[in-house]
Scaffold this motif. Structure first.
Motif, PDB file in Angstrom:
ATOM      1  N   UNK A 303       0.867  -1.194   0.000  1.00  0.00           N
ATOM      2  CA  UNK A 303       0.000   0.000   0.000  1.00  0.00           C
ATOM      3  C   UNK A 303       0.893   1.231   0.000  1.00  0.00           C
ATOM      4  N   UNK A 304       0.462   2.253  -0.737  1.00  0.00           N
ATOM      5  CA  UNK A 304       1.287   3.458  -0.832  1.00  0.00           C
ATOM      6  C   UNK A 304       1.172   4.279   0.454  1.00  0.00           C
ATOM      7  N   UNK A 305       2.303   4.791   0.910  1.00  0.00           N
ATOM      8  CA  UNK A 305       2.319   5.673   2.074  1.00  0.00           C
ATOM      9  C   UNK A 305       1.689   6.995   1.641  1.00  0.00           C
ATOM     10  N   UNK A 306       0.689   7.504   2.385  1.00  0.00           N
ATOM     11  CA  UNK A 306       0.035   8.745   1.951  1.00  0.00           C
ATOM     12  C   UNK A 306       1.027   9.919   1.933  1.00  0.00           C
ATOM     13  N   UNK A 307       0.803  10.817   1.035  1.00  0.00           N
ATOM     14  CA  UNK A 307       1.586  12.052   0.900  1.00  0.00           C
ATOM     15  C   UNK A 307       1.793  12.708   2.274  1.00  0.00           C
ATOM     16  N   UNK A 308       3.027  13.078   2.570  1.00  0.00           N
ATOM     17  CA  UNK A 308       3.282  13.822   3.803  1.00  0.00           C
ATOM     18  C   UNK A 308       3.422  12.970   5.057  1.00  0.00           C
ATOM     19  N   UNK A 309       3.253  11.683   4.926  1.00  0.00           N
ATOM     20  CA  UNK A 309       3.367  10.813   6.096  1.00  0.00           C
ATOM     21  C   UNK A 309       4.769  10.206   6.151  1.00  0.00           C
ATOM     22  N   UNK A 310       5.373  10.194   7.341  1.00  0.00           N
ATOM     23  CA  UNK A 310       6.701   9.610   7.511  1.00  0.00           C
ATOM     24  C   UNK A 310       6.550   8.098   7.686  1.00  0.00           C
ATOM     25  N   UNK A 311       6.936   7.391   6.658  1.00  0.00           N
ATOM     26  CA  UNK A 311       6.739   5.937   6.612  1.00  0.00           C
ATOM     27  C   UNK A 311       7.361   5.210   7.809  1.00  0.00           C
ATOM     28  N   UNK A 312       8.614   5.547   8.096  1.00  0.00           N
ATOM     29  CA  UNK A 312       9.329   4.828   9.162  1.00  0.00           C
ATOM     30  C   UNK A 312       8.720   5.120  10.526  1.00  0.00           C
TER      31      UNK A 312
END
Lengths: 365, 365
Positions: A303-312
């Motif tokens: 799933x794509x990490x939403x724009x502006x969200x820090x994945x880690x």
């Protein structure tokens, strides 16, 4: 020293079936004990059912999933052999690297990551390769490829070519039918849909691959000629090769017995239902799935990490606050994709609801 | 499906320490979980103490003991390299075979089985080999060789040669001092004196071996350049190579913690005392020990089958009536030697008395 309990919803390892854990902790048997030999034979029989094969050379190799890939190429590739590799993720890339170490002339057919393998492009790459290799369930992207279709087309295109399928993330979760699909060499890992700790690589090798195998492969540990003597017995009985990892085999045996009791169809339906709920729920949350529609694995969702969200940061919060592990993306997608596995013992609706609820909280959706 | 409980007094596997079994069954961690990385680092540190080394490249390889041998040769031998192998049992024979697969020009120095390695003969075999290899504790015969002496003499004779020691049956039972002895490459197995199930191969590699390692070894799975990145980290952090067998590593970690708590010296004394009692008791019973006097391993005792006694029948009776596994001999000695291990958790006086009592009953002595 007590270890924290985690809910392992990444790309593997997944939480083992309770039966598998009990098998690990069961009294240890010697690797030549008649009772252990019976355990090993039952394991190989159950693996044949899971693979959908009658191949005599079907066994758990003594290493993690990657050793299956190594054994596949070590026993089939002679220097100069043309090996066509379908690459649609990390494990395709790795197959190119491993095949090259054994002297293959690798013909690499690249696909966009997240897409399934395109049979026509793969076959167009060479008229008569020694070997064609593809990944059934790409762990790095969550895409499922049509190995049945590739096998059927290959038999038309170049009947003498061997077909290799990486089934690390598919065996025990979605249908695998080695004989029906015309697959000659396949390997898996125990820590995904089979619901066992990592440490073994279920492996199967067709009779025609056996006849054409490399007689003295560079790697002694993975020499199927020697290993076959231990698994099948030989003119002088069951030959000792190396000490089998008995606890891991007992654990795999227990998990496979459980799968067969539940029924392989029921197990696949369970994976299907859990994955569908997760993928529906993620989309309801407004998230975008990564793998191509129609080719998404139920057991591993990207799933794509939403724009502006820090994945880690999200992964860390899930781990520390909820005890839930999910995976990052791979390569170019390390920071822009998450991978969520619902495999084996975790292929359940409650696990799907759990990760959806936790993600909703963490993302504020 | 419940497995019978056995007392494993063969050449390995031995019964694991209770801590090791608990480690196997502990909640599973992901292989990239910070908590697992801490477990792995502690394991590597404890292994360094056990090996007597400061080698940064010290790690448990993901396979059984034999994979240590494979990794040793795969990462050091280039085609045409002269490798002198001291052969005084099965594992010396196997080293010749594995080295040859990597293209070594093997110079084999045969000794009578049961004898220790003769340093002078080994060194006389070649003026400046790339590698000299010997087995510290020959599992097939119960003989102990003087690796310290071999290392010291080799440094005089040919300082640039690398020294490889097979320590599968010695680590955790008798003294191993890799740095002091001048050993460059050493491997072991978990299922002997370390008291863990089979499935990992503790491995250590000196800095000078590292500098001279094969850059792209034929075996991807055992490529120390890539594995080193996972264990030591690298410029871009800890690189994923393959999924570590996390349950096995947690088990090894627990066993090593226990050994260090007991004290490595105390553990060695325990092996020594148990082995001495067993060997004395066997001789009191009128049996003849096989390995050369003064070179007998305390943890693995080889004993000649008395004239007129059916070796296999005695082993079977021990197994079915007493639940005790002992080992047959190997090769020419398959029917004329037994091998009795008192390793790890079984290195205890009560186990020595148990097997002595059972043998007395079965042999009618």
């Amino acid at each position: 020293m007590a270890l924290t309990e985690r809910t392992l919803l990444g790309p593997g390892p997944s939480n083992p079936y309770p039966e598998a854990t009990a098998g690990l902790a069961a009294p240890l048997l010697g690797h030549l004990d008649p009772e252990f030999i019976a355990v090993l034979e039952r394991t190989c029989d159950h693996l044949r059912s899971a693979w959908g094969t009658a191949n005599p050379v079907t066994l758990p190799l003594s290493g993690t999933g990657s050793i299956g890939m190594e054994a596949a190429f070590a026993n089939t590739v002679r220097p100069g052999d043309v090996v066509v590799v379908a690459v649609n993720g990390l494990f395709g890339v790795r197959m190119c690297e491993v095949a090259a170490r054994y002297g293959a002339e690798v013909v690499r057919v690249d696909h966009p990551w997240g897409d399934p393998v395109d049979t026509e492009r793969v076959l167009a790459a060479h008229p008569s390769p020694a070997l064609v290799a593809a990944v059934h369930a790409e762990t790095s992207t969550g895409a499922r490829s049509d190995i049945a279709g590739l096998g059927a087309a290959l038999r038309e295109h170049s009947p003498q070519s061997l077909l290799l399928a990486d089934c690390v993330t598919s065996l025990g979760g979605i249908e695998v039918a080695v004989d029906e699909w015309g697959v000659d060499i396949a390997y898996s890992g125990t820590q995904k849909c089979l619901g066992v700790a990592p440490g073994l690589a279920p492996f199967t090798f067709s009779e025609r691959a056996w006849e054409r195998r490399v007689e003295i492969p560079p790697v002694w540990y993975l020499d199927l000629g020697l290993l076959g003597g231990y698994v099948r017995g030989g003119p002088s009985g069951r030959a000792y090769h190396h000490t089998a990892p008995v606890a891991m085999v007992a654990s795999l045996d227990a998990a496979l017995a459980r799968l067969h009791e539940e029924g392989l169809d029921a197990v696949q339906e369970r994976h299907q239902a859990a994955g569908r709920r997760l993928q529906d729920g993620l989309q309801e949350m407004g998230l975008e799935l990564f793998a191509a529609e129609g080719h998404r694995l139920p057991q591993l969702t990207s799933v794509r990490v939403p724009e502006g969200v820090d994945s880690a940061k999200v992964r860390e919060q899930l781990l520390t606050e909820y005890g839930i592990e999910i995976g990052a993306g791979v390569g170019d997608y390390a920071a822009s994709v998450w991978r969520i596995g619902l495999m084996g013992h975790n292929a359940r609706l409650d696990r799907a609801e759990l990760i959806l609820a936790a993600l909703r909280r963490v993302l504020g959706r």
